[in-house]
Design an enzyme around this catalytic site. Structure first.
Site, short mmCIF file in Angstrom:
data_model
loop_
_atom_site.label_atom_id
_atom_site.label_comp_id
_atom_site.label_asym_id
_atom_site.label_seq_id
_atom_site.Cartn_x
_atom_site.Cartn_y
_atom_site.Cartn_z
N LYS A 137 0.81 -1.22 0.00
CA LYS A 137 0.00 0.00 0.00
C LYS A 137 0.84 1.27 0.00
O LYS A 137 0.45 2.28 -0.60
CB LYS A 137 -0.95 0.00 1.20
CG LYS A 137 -1.99 -1.11 1.14
CD LYS A 137 -2.89 -1.11 2.37
CE LYS A 137 -3.88 -2.25 2.36
NZ LYS A 137 -4.77 -2.24 3.53
N ASP A 147 -9.92 1.85 1.96
CA ASP A 147 -9.92 1.31 3.33
C ASP A 147 -10.65 2.26 4.28
O ASP A 147 -11.38 1.82 5.18
CB ASP A 147 -8.49 1.10 3.83
CG ASP A 147 -7.86 -0.16 3.26
OD1 ASP A 147 -8.60 -1.08 2.86
OD2 ASP A 147 -6.61 -0.23 3.21
#
Length: 275
Positions: free
Chosen positions: A67, A103
């Site tokens: 990420k 997220d």
């Protein structure tokens, strides 16, 4: 172009539930020719993998440890992903790579769905990329300060920088000395919070809630202890589901994503795995 492709990248990746969720969405939406895979990819392999993708690729989902590593490899990054310091989503459009973070959306939706409103205080276990997303989600829920609990302050350096960009004040504590706020967020991997389960459950206020990002195996010892203490528990599957819903929207351009069908398929797969 007859078929489009997408995939989840990470290491290890074999356990990922993302293919079940995304493939269910494609099926319900009638997206014939769309394909979604799980691809093992370490951080050092990411640049070459991205360079080798053809025009049939619509997007990528990213998990550990990619990420943060993906950011310098992108053409554009959303304001949210830049602030958080991590992108879990890459969308390919007009030959360019666009990074985003779903997220945060997933955490907000999971907590809202469970009836967890704006807590008076929050404690986050862990200092990785998911912790930074949790800080951004808590900001969206109305908090301007949080406590982050890590083994050593150095582990939280990136997360502290993200919090500063997000305008959230952070108090860093070690495992030996911290209080539990109305909301406890565990961003730790499976097993890492087990030794703290009883202590944390006992320290939670009467109307406290736990959000544990782990979704398998479930319930975690921490979730079980908190549940047995009569507190609210939100599992990681809800976050995974809702971040995937947003990814499908970004990659396909559709807004009628079948949330409940995806939920049912994911829950069925988790039940199958635990049988």
């Amino acid at each position: 172009m007859t078929g489009r492709r997408a995939a989840v990248l990470g290491s290890p990746i074999a356990h990922s539930l993302s293919p079940v969720l995304h493939r269910t969405a494609y099926q319900v939406l009638g997206l014939e020719g769309w394909r979604y895979d799980a691809i093992e990819c370490r951080e050092e392999d990411l640049p070459a993998l991205l360079d080798g993708l053809g025009p049939e690729w619509a997007g990528l989902s990213l998990t550990m440890p990619l990420k943060r590593a993906v950011l310098p490899l992108l053409d554009t990054v959303s304001d949210l992903a830049a602030a958080v310091g991590g992108a879990n989503t890459v969308v390919f459009r007009d030959g360019r790579r666009h990074g985003d973070n779903t997220d945060v959306y997933g955490i907000v939706q999971a907590l809202t769905e469970a009836g967890v409103g704006t807590p008076s205080g929050a404690t986050i276990l862990g200092g990785g990329a998911t912790a930074a997303s949790a800080i951004a989600a808590l900001r969206e829920l109305g908090l301007s300060e949080v406590t982050v609990v890590v083994r050593s302050p150095a582990r939280a350096a990136e997360t502290l920088r993200a919090a500063e960009r997000l305008g959230v004040a952070v108090t860093v504590r070690g495992y030996d000395r911290f209080d539990v706020g109305d909301l406890l967020v565990s961003t730790l991997p499976p097993g890492a919070a087990d030794h703290l389960a009883d202590r944390l459950a006992a320290a939670m206020p009467e109307k406290g809630a736990l959000f544990d990002v782990v979704y398998a195996p479930w319930p975690t010892p921490l979730a079980r202890a908190v549940q047995e203490a009569g507190r609210t528990v939100v599992g990681g599957f809800a976050m995974l589901l809702h971040q995937a819903v947003r990814q499908v929207e970004l990659m396909t351009g559709r807004t009628d994503v079948p949330v409940e069908a995806m939920r049912a398929a994911g829950e069925a797969e988790l039940a199958r795995r635990s049988a």
